[in-house]
Design a protein around this motif. Structure first.
Motif, short mmCIF file in Angstrom:
data_model
loop_
_atom_site.label_atom_id
_atom_site.label_comp_id
_atom_site.label_asym_id
_atom_site.label_seq_id
_atom_site.Cartn_x
_atom_site.Cartn_y
_atom_site.Cartn_z
N GLU A 308 7.46 10.21 9.08
CA GLU A 308 6.70 10.60 7.89
C GLU A 308 6.72 9.50 6.84
O GLU A 308 5.73 9.28 6.13
CB GLU A 308 7.26 11.90 7.31
N THR A 309 7.84 8.79 6.72
CA THR A 309 7.89 7.63 5.83
C THR A 309 6.81 6.63 6.20
O THR A 309 6.08 6.13 5.34
CB THR A 309 9.27 6.95 5.91
N ASN A 310 6.69 6.35 7.48
CA ASN A 310 5.72 5.35 7.92
C ASN A 310 4.28 5.80 7.66
O ASN A 310 3.41 4.97 7.36
CB ASN A 310 5.92 5.03 9.40
N ARG A 311 4.03 7.10 7.73
CA ARG A 311 2.68 7.57 7.39
C ARG A 311 2.37 7.27 5.93
O ARG A 311 1.25 6.83 5.60
CB ARG A 311 2.55 9.08 7.66
N TRP A 312 3.34 7.45 5.06
CA TRP A 312 3.13 7.14 3.65
C TRP A 312 2.97 5.64 3.43
O TRP A 312 2.19 5.20 2.57
CB TRP A 312 4.27 7.70 2.80
N VAL A 313 3.68 4.85 4.21
CA VAL A 313 3.56 3.39 4.12
C VAL A 313 2.13 2.96 4.42
O VAL A 313 1.52 2.16 3.69
CB VAL A 313 4.56 2.72 5.10
N TRP A 314 1.56 3.47 5.49
CA TRP A 314 0.20 3.09 5.87
C TRP A 314 -0.82 3.67 4.89
O TRP A 314 -1.84 3.04 4.59
CB TRP A 314 -0.10 3.54 7.30
N ARG A 315 -0.56 4.87 4.37
CA ARG A 315 -1.44 5.42 3.34
C ARG A 315 -1.45 4.53 2.10
O ARG A 315 -2.50 4.30 1.48
CB ARG A 315 -0.95 6.83 2.94
N ALA A 316 -0.27 4.05 1.72
CA ALA A 316 -0.17 3.23 0.52
C ALA A 316 -1.00 1.96 0.65
O ALA A 316 -1.73 1.57 -0.27
CB ALA A 316 1.29 2.89 0.25
N LYS A 317 -0.89 1.29 1.80
CA LYS A 317 -1.66 0.05 1.98
C LYS A 317 -3.16 0.33 1.98
O LYS A 317 -3.94 -0.40 1.36
CB LYS A 317 -1.24 -0.62 3.30
N LEU A 318 -3.58 1.39 2.66
CA LEU A 318 -5.00 1.73 2.70
C LEU A 318 -5.54 2.02 1.31
O LEU A 318 -6.56 1.46 0.89
CB LEU A 318 -5.21 2.94 3.62
N LEU A 319 -4.85 2.88 0.57
CA LEU A 319 -5.36 3.29 -0.74
C LEU A 319 -5.30 2.16 -1.76
O LEU A 319 -6.20 2.02 -2.59
CB LEU A 319 -4.59 4.51 -1.24
N ALA A 320 -4.25 1.36 -1.72
CA ALA A 320 -4.16 0.26 -2.68
C ALA A 320 -5.28 -0.74 -2.48
O ALA A 320 -5.90 -1.20 -3.45
CB ALA A 320 -2.80 -0.43 -2.56
N GLY A 321 -5.56 -1.09 -1.23
CA GLY A 321 -6.61 -2.06 -0.95
C GLY A 321 -7.99 -1.57 -1.34
O GLY A 321 -8.75 -2.28 -2.02
N ALA A 361 -1.82 -4.91 7.30
CA ALA A 361 -2.86 -4.38 8.16
C ALA A 361 -4.11 -4.09 7.33
O ALA A 361 -4.02 -3.53 6.24
CB ALA A 361 -2.37 -3.09 8.83
N THR A 362 -5.29 -4.46 7.86
CA THR A 362 -6.53 -4.25 7.12
C THR A 362 -6.76 -2.76 6.91
O THR A 362 -6.15 -1.91 7.57
CB THR A 362 -7.72 -4.83 7.89
N SER A 363 -7.67 -2.45 6.00
CA SER A 363 -7.95 -1.04 5.72
C SER A 363 -8.43 -0.30 6.96
O SER A 363 -8.07 0.86 7.18
CB SER A 363 -8.97 -0.92 4.59
N ASP A 364 -9.25 -0.95 7.77
CA ASP A 364 -9.72 -0.29 8.99
C ASP A 364 -8.57 -0.02 9.95
O ASP A 364 -8.50 1.05 10.58
CB ASP A 364 -10.78 -1.15 9.68
N VAL A 365 -7.65 -0.97 10.09
CA VAL A 365 -6.49 -0.77 10.96
C VAL A 365 -5.61 0.35 10.41
O VAL A 365 -5.12 1.20 11.17
CB VAL A 365 -5.70 -2.08 11.12
#
Length: 388
Positions: A308-321, A361-365
């Motif tokens: 679940e931590t990692n899901r938030w990590v990827w959400r953070a990168k997507l939303l910030a970008g 990782a790019t937003s698409d990734v």
């Protein structure tokens, strides 16, 4: 930490901002910014206290990076690379070291690198390559064992800070077993050639040039002292490969709002309801991204590597970008044509913000990773191409 570090970042931000336009225009590296970071002790931000550092958590790093990015996103982005190296090294506690099979001599070597950072050394990351991007499993740079150490040969791209750090974190594949990917801390100097190739749309002051390596390093420069740890660490600590960028782009987005508000008041445009509405929507969007980054950082500190931590990590990168690009674009439109002139803060911030979705990782990734997770799959293994 970390009141001291956060206050230092806030104090430095106006200085970074004052220099940002010239470095952006010239594509020059902000040497003075890094002298300021060193003087403030921020190179030791992620170094454990027992090794002379500030012992910051990931959440505290994120707060510092956001403030630095409000001054100059390019400076904060290069600082992020150094924090990623020292943060990942410092996170290898006794339990993790035992799990990974890290020998005592490798831990001693790690401590020497971290102490050096606390004393003012800083490290760049030489991971990406032309044609492979940041996918560790696709690298062409190779290494092999030689008498007394390791020989590395290859070329890296997008190496932020190239030509300026005290050392480079280099990812390379074994010349004898292509499935084995390891990381080395290569000292700056002989055997490293910087090719000035960086002339980009945004983040122009990062000096993210190509770096060519044909170098032999001592045995203790193999991080972890065990070959093949690079891909394992990438999955154990995705926050340093993914979410550490997020804090930088939240800061860039916030700087865009600050610059737009200053411009609109100076031009007596703040009375227009449509303009105010743009500012309001931008403020809400950045606040939402800040909360997601903060939640990801909190979870990293409490349960690093948890699913679940990692899901938030990827959400953070997507939303910030995506938020940085959307907000900077809206602020430029609110300010009008005069803000598109070269040298205007909003013009630079717009270009810098547009890079947020492009960093690995790019937003698409990121979105694909999250989509696989939502479908109940394993996003680190499912997919047409390897994540790393």
């Amino acid at each position: 930490m970390t009141v001291h570090a956060l206050e230092a970042a806030r104090r430095l931000a106006p200085r970074l901002a004052a220099r940002a336009a010239d470095h952006d225009r010239n594509g020059s590296f902000p040497v003075e910014d890094f002298a300021d970071l060193r003087a403030a002790g921020l190179f030791g931000l992620m170094v454990p206290r027992e090794l002379g550092g500030l012992g910051a958590t990931f959440a505290e790093y994120a707060a510092v990076a956001t403030e630095l990015a409000r001054g100059n996103g390019a400076t904060a982005l290069v600082f992020n690379m150094h924090a990623s190296v020292t943060g990942a090294l410092g996170a290898v506690n006794e339990e993790l070291a035992e799990t990974l099979g890290v020998p005592d001599e490798a831990l001693a070597a790690r401590d020497r690198l971290l102490r050096a950072a606390a004393e003012g050394a800083w490290y760049a990351v030489a991971m990406s390559e032309r044609g492979a991007g940041a996918r560790l499993s696709q690298l062409s740079t190779v290494y092999e064992a030689v008498e007394g150490g390791w020989h590395l040969k290859g070329s890296k791209a997008f190496c932020s800070g190239a030509g300026h750090p005290d050392g480079y974190l280099v990812a390379a594949r074994s010349a004898t077993d292509q499935s084995v990917v390891s990381q080395f801390l290569v000292p700056a100097g002989e055997g490293i050639t910087v090719e000035p190739t960086w002339d980009s749309l945004g983040m122009r002051a990062t000096s993210s040039h190509d770096v060519h390596l044909d170098v032999t390093v001592p045995a203790d420069r193999l991080l972890g002292g065990v070959e093949g740890l690079a891909l394992v660490v990438a999955q154990l600590m995705p926050h340093w490969l993914v979410a550490s960028y997020a804090a930088v782009y939240v800061g860039v987005a916030r700087a865009s709002i600050d610059a737009a508000a200053e411009h609109l008041k100076a031009r007596d445009l703040a009375g227009l309801p449509a303009v105010r509405a743009r500012l309001g929507r931008a403020d809400a969007a950045v606040a939402a991204a800040e909360l997601v980054v903060a939640e990801a950082a909190r979870r990293v500190d409490e349960a690093p590597g948890d699913a679940e931590t990692n899901r938030w990590v990827w959400r953070a990168k997507l939303l910030a970008g995506t938020t940085a690009a959307d907000v900077a674009g809206s602020m430029l439109e609110a300010a009008g044509t005069s803000a598109t002139r070269r040298g205007h803060p909003l013009e630079r911030l717009y270009r810098d913000a547009r890079c947020g979705s492009l960093h690995p990782a790019t937003s698409d990734v990121c979105a694909d990773w999250l989509g696989i997770a939502a479908l109940g799959g394993d996003p680190d293994r499912d997919g047409a191409t390897p994540r790393w």
